[in-house]
Design a protein around this motif. Structure first.
Motif, PDB file in Angstrom:
ATOM      1  N   ALA A 136      37.338 -87.769  20.178  1.00 26.73           N
ATOM      2  CA  ALA A 136      37.942 -89.088  19.993  1.00 26.73           C
ATOM      3  C   ALA A 136      38.808 -89.441  21.190  1.00 26.73           C
ATOM      4  CB  ALA A 136      38.770 -89.103  18.712  1.00 26.73           C
ATOM      5  N   THR A 137      39.080 -90.724  21.352  1.00 27.10           N
ATOM      6  CA  THR A 137      39.991 -91.142  22.420  1.00 27.10           C
ATOM      7  C   THR A 137      41.362 -90.527  22.198  1.00 27.10           C
ATOM      8  OG1 THR A 137      38.799 -93.262  22.428  1.00 27.10           O
ATOM      9  CG2 THR A 137      40.838 -93.139  23.702  1.00 27.10           C
ATOM     10  N   VAL A 138      41.809 -90.535  20.944  1.00 28.33           N
ATOM     11  CA  VAL A 138      43.086 -89.930  20.568  1.00 28.33           C
ATOM     12  C   VAL A 138      42.860 -89.079  19.329  1.00 28.33           C
ATOM     13  CG1 VAL A 138      45.481 -90.324  19.887  1.00 28.33           C
ATOM     14  CG2 VAL A 138      44.368 -91.914  21.459  1.00 28.33           C
ATOM     15  N   GLY A 139      43.161 -87.792  19.423  1.00 27.38           N
ATOM     16  CA  GLY A 139      43.082 -86.905  18.261  1.00 27.38           C
ATOM     17  C   GLY A 139      44.452 -86.779  17.623  1.00 27.38           C
ATOM     18  N   ILE A 140      44.522 -87.042  16.314  1.00 27.53           N
ATOM     19  CA  ILE A 140      45.802 -87.030  15.592  1.00 27.53           C
ATOM     20  C   ILE A 140      45.733 -85.957  14.516  1.00 27.53           C
ATOM     21  CG2 ILE A 140      47.447 -88.386  14.246  1.00 27.53           C
ATOM     22  CD1 ILE A 140      46.192 -90.909  15.445  1.00 27.53           C
ATOM     23  N   ALA A 141      46.638 -84.983  14.598  1.00 29.15           N
ATOM     24  CA  ALA A 141      46.668 -83.889  13.622  1.00 29.15           C
ATOM     25  C   ALA A 141      47.835 -84.078  12.675  1.00 29.15           C
ATOM     26  CB  ALA A 141      46.778 -82.543  14.316  1.00 29.15           C
ATOM     27  N   MET A 142      47.575 -83.907  11.373  1.00 29.42           N
ATOM     28  CA  MET A 142      48.630 -83.969  10.361  1.00 29.42           C
ATOM     29  C   MET A 142      49.121 -82.566  10.034  1.00 29.42           C
ATOM     30  SD  MET A 142      47.212 -86.807   7.687  1.00 29.42           S
ATOM     31  CE  MET A 142      48.452 -86.232   6.516  1.00 29.42           C
ATOM     32  N   GLY A 143      50.386 -82.487   9.615  1.00 30.57           N
ATOM     33  CA  GLY A 143      50.942 -81.199   9.206  1.00 30.57           C
ATOM     34  C   GLY A 143      50.963 -80.187  10.324  1.00 30.57           C
ATOM     35  N   ALA A 144      51.314 -80.637  11.544  1.00 26.77           N
ATOM     36  CA  ALA A 144      51.247 -79.755  12.715  1.00 26.77           C
ATOM     37  C   ALA A 144      52.399 -78.775  12.790  1.00 26.77           C
ATOM     38  CB  ALA A 144      51.198 -80.590  13.996  1.00 26.77           C
ATOM     39  N   ALA A 145      53.479 -79.005  12.039  1.00 26.26           N
ATOM     40  CA  ALA A 145      54.627 -78.096  12.096  1.00 26.26           C
ATOM     41  C   ALA A 145      54.200 -76.695  11.668  1.00 26.26           C
ATOM     42  CB  ALA A 145      55.754 -78.608  11.204  1.00 26.26           C
ATOM     43  N   GLY A 146      54.361 -75.750  12.535  1.00 26.56           N
ATOM     44  CA  GLY A 146      53.998 -74.381  12.225  1.00 26.56           C
ATOM     45  C   GLY A 146      52.551 -74.043  12.460  1.00 26.56           C
ATOM     46  N   SER A 147      51.726 -75.028  12.827  1.00 27.09           N
ATOM     47  CA  SER A 147      50.303 -74.779  13.031  1.00 27.09           C
ATOM     48  C   SER A 147      50.007 -74.725  14.524  1.00 27.09           C
ATOM     49  CB  SER A 147      49.462 -75.881  12.372  1.00 27.09           C
ATOM     50  OG  SER A 147      48.099 -75.743  12.722  1.00 27.09           O
ATOM     51  N   ASP A 148      49.672 -73.552  15.028  1.00 27.47           N
ATOM     52  CA  ASP A 148      49.379 -73.396  16.443  1.00 27.47           C
ATOM     53  C   ASP A 148      48.182 -74.238  16.861  1.00 27.47           C
ATOM     54  OD1 ASP A 148      51.431 -71.639  16.469  1.00 27.47           O
ATOM     55  OD2 ASP A 148      50.194 -69.825  16.552  1.00 27.47           O
ATOM     56  N   VAL A 149      47.103 -74.165  16.077  1.00 25.13           N
ATOM     57  CA  VAL A 149      45.876 -74.849  16.441  1.00 25.13           C
ATOM     58  C   VAL A 149      46.080 -76.358  16.471  1.00 25.13           C
ATOM     59  CG1 VAL A 149      43.480 -75.266  15.783  1.00 25.13           C
ATOM     60  CG2 VAL A 149      44.456 -72.984  15.541  1.00 25.13           C
ATOM     61  N   ALA A 150      46.760 -76.896  15.478  1.00 19.68           N
ATOM     62  CA  ALA A 150      46.982 -78.343  15.422  1.00 19.68           C
ATOM     63  C   ALA A 150      47.807 -78.808  16.615  1.00 19.68           C
ATOM     64  CB  ALA A 150      47.669 -78.725  14.116  1.00 19.68           C
ATOM     65  N   LEU A 151      48.831 -78.055  16.973  1.00 17.47           N
ATOM     66  CA  LEU A 151      49.667 -78.445  18.110  1.00 17.47           C
ATOM     67  C   LEU A 151      48.876 -78.396  19.415  1.00 17.47           C
ATOM     68  CD1 LEU A 151      53.095 -76.722  17.344  1.00 17.47           C
ATOM     69  CD2 LEU A 151      52.609 -79.165  17.375  1.00 17.47           C
ATOM     70  N   GLU A 152      47.954 -77.448  19.530  1.00 21.11           N
ATOM     71  CA  GLU A 152      47.207 -77.301  20.774  1.00 21.11           C
ATOM     72  C   GLU A 152      46.106 -78.339  20.914  1.00 21.11           C
ATOM     73  OE1 GLU A 152      45.814 -73.328  20.613  1.00 21.11           O
ATOM     74  OE2 GLU A 152      47.764 -72.430  21.027  1.00 21.11           O
ATOM     75  N   THR A 153      45.401 -78.640  19.847  1.00 20.15           N
ATOM     76  CA  THR A 153      44.209 -79.475  19.959  1.00 20.15           C
ATOM     77  C   THR A 153      44.504 -80.967  19.899  1.00 20.15           C
ATOM     78  OG1 THR A 153      43.833 -79.354  17.561  1.00 20.15           O
ATOM     79  CG2 THR A 153      42.742 -77.712  18.937  1.00 20.15           C
ATOM     80  N   ALA A 154      45.594 -81.362  19.280  1.00 18.97           N
ATOM     81  CA  ALA A 154      45.836 -82.783  19.047  1.00 18.97           C
ATOM     82  C   ALA A 154      46.477 -83.458  20.258  1.00 18.97           C
ATOM     83  CB  ALA A 154      46.734 -82.965  17.829  1.00 18.97           C
ATOM     84  N   ASP A 155      46.146 -84.733  20.454  1.00 15.64           N
ATOM     85  CA  ASP A 155      46.862 -85.564  21.423  1.00 15.64           C
ATOM     86  C   ASP A 155      48.143 -86.092  20.797  1.00 15.64           C
ATOM     87  OD1 ASP A 155      44.794 -85.559  23.528  1.00 15.64           O
ATOM     88  OD2 ASP A 155      43.615 -86.645  22.051  1.00 15.64           O
ATOM     89  N   VAL A 156      48.083 -86.344  19.492  1.00 19.38           N
ATOM     90  CA  VAL A 156      49.250 -86.796  18.733  1.00 19.38           C
ATOM     91  C   VAL A 156      49.354 -85.902  17.506  1.00 19.38           C
ATOM     92  CG1 VAL A 156      50.303 -88.689  17.445  1.00 19.38           C
ATOM     93  CG2 VAL A 156      48.992 -89.179  19.516  1.00 19.38           C
TER      94      VAL A 156
END
Length: 904
Positions: A794-814
């Motif tokens: 996607a142009t912008v990847g948005i991850a929910m519930g990123a607090a404490g999640s290594d993968v979400a913090l790394e992969t998401a743009d937002v």
């Protein structure tokens, strides 16, 4: 390396438990990278080494090397450092006019592959360790004027190192020191042991156009790396170095005020005819000295860097005014120029301090229980498994798991949640602490959050430099140094505009040849045009808005990784959503168990329970919990073996010697001689029409029946969709692996414009690519784990519930730090406001120049021109700072804002 060069990086393809390149994990990695904006190609390269190399071609002007590493890391690739990145922080903000010069100078250092310098003092450098040593690079940067402690200095070698931040983010302060001085003793030391070094593998990179073949890449192993070692949490540390003046950070402002005082004194002396004739000129000369001090310094630096910047132009104009005997106007020019930029400097510092405040949220010490006693230790000395005592109303010192006590915690500083979250002890904290990502929200706490009225004991799950808060600070700081698409445009515009203006000024110098006027008049007009056309406001208009937007988002529990995602989210009109856990609660329940003719419900549930309790599918836990509840103590024990998950279809296993399949109805239509009986097909259709997700159960040749699971939409989903439409989002699309009827039912409930069901993971990626091709830009909202390939495309990847999640913090743009869909309108609304302010700033900065150039050509004097010039610069900065006070769309009548807990 210029901003427009393509870069190729070869990474060792080291994936856990992968024996050959045809493994699905390799395909998943390629899927994530393929089609990513800024990545031109990703393919395997076979060399003499046992394992193939992953070759990635990317444009560093669109996506940074660190973001490429994050994407690869998120799939399990262990990337190590021949190439490293260095983050540093100048002790005070730089002016926009010098930041670009500084970056260009850094790029010319041999071994530097990429360098960005933010006007706010953030310095990001990608470099090749085989060409330039880290210490050598630090010394070079120090000599160039960035006399401040390094913020982050870390190679790409350690998978976890990319997640680390300076210990100051956890509250540890460093003494004032220059950049080349040694780190404090408490800083972790680099790995020296063979075991530590052996974990590092080579990275190879070269520019496009390099004629070397893939096979000729050199291998360098055991590259040394350095852990983060801290930026001072005290933002004033080293200020006396950063400005180079006797009054530290305020030196330029004080010098400007002194210049103004001497200018006023000279004007009064001349007006009142007080004292000798030379006294007024002497006052103006002193005003020149104070007003031109910093301008001369930066002009010399620019000339050394072979750049002809605004400082030089202003200095030439002031000298020209003096040569014509117009000392008063020259003094006024330097006074206003110095005053305007010192105020701009202050305003930018305010935006930067909004980010620095995040690093000061965690306490400096923690109360640790050791050998029956409670001792106070620095948070940097906390180790995994330590038991920390947290009293009522204290800030938590580390990420961890509640071991004793109940309380409610204000998580606003990390997640932006406005309501405190109840916490209770985990059943086995010592067992779950190792898998912090999977710890239940009610058992998990974060550093920097505020304890409520209950005293608790917390088992430390992450060291201070690896906490969620520390990583957010690191990522926000990295984002600060990255340029946005509009900033790239303004820089390209300046490269054309400035030479054009200089050519115009050169022509105007000879206006006396064709116009009936003196050379002095032509020279004065040329100097006035020089002042009017200087693009100061243009240079600062975009970075000031971008940083303010990123800082405001971070305070609201939203992590935006740079100006690119911020601007893109502010202009796109299409958002795609995953269903499970995003639009829905993500906690499905077993609602139906309909046995086939001749089969009991107990047998159906017993077989389903026996197989699904060995599955890690999100729906499996719901089925297991529901089956156990219905069977109670009568659940039989069955022998289960050879459990295999079939991606996108279901699970198969051997139960009491017979092969069992549990999965989607479409799976059985794909098998040979496995058509569903009419009765089961009819019952399945009824459940699907009711919004259930269904699974067919077959044992051997017998169909045992159908089970139905339902995941209810989030209560706020419908309201969030309505708010997104109000913000200008035209297309709200759900892409789901569930069947189309379930997708349609959820879409109708929450108010989506479109729903696409029955999609395999690779089909989700194709759906995102289709939406991008059709609508230009599209955002993808998911959990950052199962949705990583679609988010990456996607142009912008948005991850929910990123607090404490290594993968979400790394992969998401937002990253929405809280598992709260209501944060999405805040993020979109803030991005929309940032885009509007960027456009407003561009119109103001370009408009003022467009008006002043012809006005000065037709006689506007230098004093008036510089007044409007500096006024427009301050106007765009103040306009950008409005974003720091942005109020989001009122979701549930609450505003996600962690500012209440952040120091000001």
């Amino acid at each position: 390396m210029t901003n427009h060069s393509k870069t190729r990086i070869d990474l060792p393809l080291i994936l856990p438990d992968v024996l050959d390149a045809s493994d699905r994990c390799v395909a998943r990695l390629m899927t994530i990278l393929a089609g990513r904006p800024g990545i031109d190609d990703a393919h395997l390269v076979y060399t003499d080494s046992p394992a193939p190399m992953l070759c990635i071609h990317f444009d560093p002007a669109v996506i940074t090397l660190s973001r490429v590493r994050d994407l690869v890391d998120s799939t399990g690739a262990q990337i190590t450092s021949k190439y490293a990145h260095l983050f540093m922080r100048a002790s005070v903000p730089l002016h926009a006019r010098s930041a670009q010069t500084f970056a260009d100078t850094l790029r010319r250092i041999p071994g530097v592959l990429e360098a960005d310098v933010s006007p706010f003092g953030a310095i990001r450098i990608e470099f090749d360790r085989t060409v330039v040593a880290e210490n050598t690079l630090i010394e070079k940067v120090s000599r160039l004027g960035a006399a401040a402690p390094p913020l982050i200095s870390v190679g790409a070698s350690d998978t976890h190192a990319l997640e680390r931040i300076a210990t100051s983010a956890a509250g540890a302060k460093l003494p004032e020191r220059g950049i080349a001085e040694s780190a404090p003793a408490s800083v972790p030391t680099p790995p020296d042991t063979p075991e530590q070094k052996a974990e590092q593998a080579p990275i190879h990179e070269k520019h496009a156009g390099d004629e070397r073949a893939h096979e000729e890449h050199a291998h360098e192993e055991h590259a040394h790396y350095k852990h983060p070692h801290g930026e001072a949490a005290d933002s004033h540390a080293g200020h006396d170095h950063g400005q180079g003046g006797p009054f530290g950070e305020r030196s330029e402002l004080i010098f400007a005020i002194l210049a103004g005082f001497m200018l006023a004194a000279g004007w009064l002396v001349a007006r009142m005819e007080f004292g000798p004739d030379w006294l007024a000129t002497a006052c103006y000369l002193v005003a020149y000295c104070f007003g031109g001090y910093f301008t001369i310094r930066e002009a010399i630096e620019n000339l050394r860097a072979r750049r002809f910047e605004i400082d030089t132009l202003m200095l030439v104009a002031a000298v020209g005014a003096a040569a014509l005997g117009k000392w008063a106007e020259g003094s006024l020019l330097l006074f206003l120029f110095s005053l305007g930029h010192s105020l701009e400097h202050y305003a930018m510092g305010r935006a930067r301090r909004a980010i620095e405040a995040l690093a000061q949220l965690a306490p400096e010490t923690a109360n640790v229980r050791k050998n029956g006693n409670v001792v106070q230790v620095p948070v940097g000395e906390l180790r995994l498994g330590d038991i920390v005592l947290v009293r009522p109303n204290e800030r938590l010192p580390a990420d961890g798991v509640v071991a004793v006590g109940t309380t409610s915690v204000n998580q606003a500083p990390v997640t932006g949640e406005s309501v405190p979250v109840d916490k209770q002890p985990a059943a086995n904290p010592s067992e779950v602490v190792a898998a912090f990502d999977k710890v239940r929200p009610e058992n998990r706490v974060f550093a920097g959050t505020i304890n409520g009225s209950g005293a608790i004991e917390v088992m430390v799950a992450r060291r201070a430099d690896q906490s969620t808060m520390a990583r957010v600070v690191k990522m926000v700081t990295e984002a600060e140094a990255q340029r946005s698409p509009t900033q790239h445009f303004t820089e390209r515009f300046e490269r054309i505009f400035v030479p054009t203006v200089l050519g115009l000024v050169a022509l105007l110098l000879f206006a006396w040849v064709v116009v009936d006027e003196t050379f002095a008049d032509s020279f004065y007009r040329a100097m006035a045009v020089l002042v009017a056309a200087s693009p100061c406001a243009l240079a600062i208009s975009v970075p000031s808005a971008v940083l303010s937007g990123i800082a405001r988002a971070a305070r609201g529990g939203v992590l935006i990784k740079g100006g690119g995602p911020l601007e893109n989210l502010g202009t796109l009109t299409s958002i795609a959503f995953d269903k499970t856990g995003t639009l829905t609660e993500g906690k499905p329940k077993l609602t139906d168990a309909i046995p086939a003719e001749g089969v009991t419900e107990e047998e159906l549930l017993a077989v389903t329970l026996a197989v699904e309790e060995h599955s890690d599918h999100p729906l499996a836990s719901a089925v297991v919990a529901g089956a156990r509840e219905r069977l109670g103590a009568n659940a039989p024990t069955l022998n289960v073996a050879d459990v295999k998950s079939i991606t996108g279809r279901g699970v198969q296993a051997s139960v009491d010697g017979e092969l069992v399949h549990i999965g989607k109805p479409v799976w059985f239509s794909e098998m040979v001689n496995s058509a569903m009986p009419a009765g089961i097909d009819q019952e399945n259709n009824k459940l699907v029409a009711g919004g259930r997700t269904t699974m067919i159960v077959r044992k051997g040749a017998r169909f045992l029946g159908v089970v139905g699971v339902m995941d209810t939409p989030r209560p706020v989903a419908a309201q969030v969709m309505a708010e997104l439409r109000e913000l200008g989002i035209e297309r709200l699309i759900m892409i789901s692996g569930d069947n189309q009827q379930v997708a349609d039912a959820v879409a109708m409930t929450v108010g989506l414009t479109e729903a696409r069901g029955d999609l395999m993971p690779e089909q989700k990626v194709e759906a995102i690519k289709y939406l991008r091709a059709k609508h230009g830009k599209v955002a993808m909202v998911g959990d950052g784990v199962n949705d990583a390939p679609a988010m990456a495309n996607a142009t912008v990847g948005i991850a929910m519930g990123a607090a404490g999640s290594d993968v979400a913090l790394e992969t998401a743009d937002v990253a929405l730090m809280a598992d709260d869909l209501a944060q999405l309108p805040f993020a979109v609304g803030l991005s929309r406001s940032t885009s509007r302010i960027i456009k407003q700033n561009l119109w103001v900065s370009l408009g003022v120049v467009a008006v002043l150039i012809p006005a000065t050509i037709f006689g506007l004097n230098i004093g008036t021109a510089v007044l409007f010039h500096e006024g427009s610069t301050l106007l765009v900065v103040i306009n950008a700072l409005r974003l720091l006070a942005y109020g989001d769309v009122k979701t549930k009548g609450k505003q996600p804002d962690a500012a209440v807990a952040a120091p000001t």
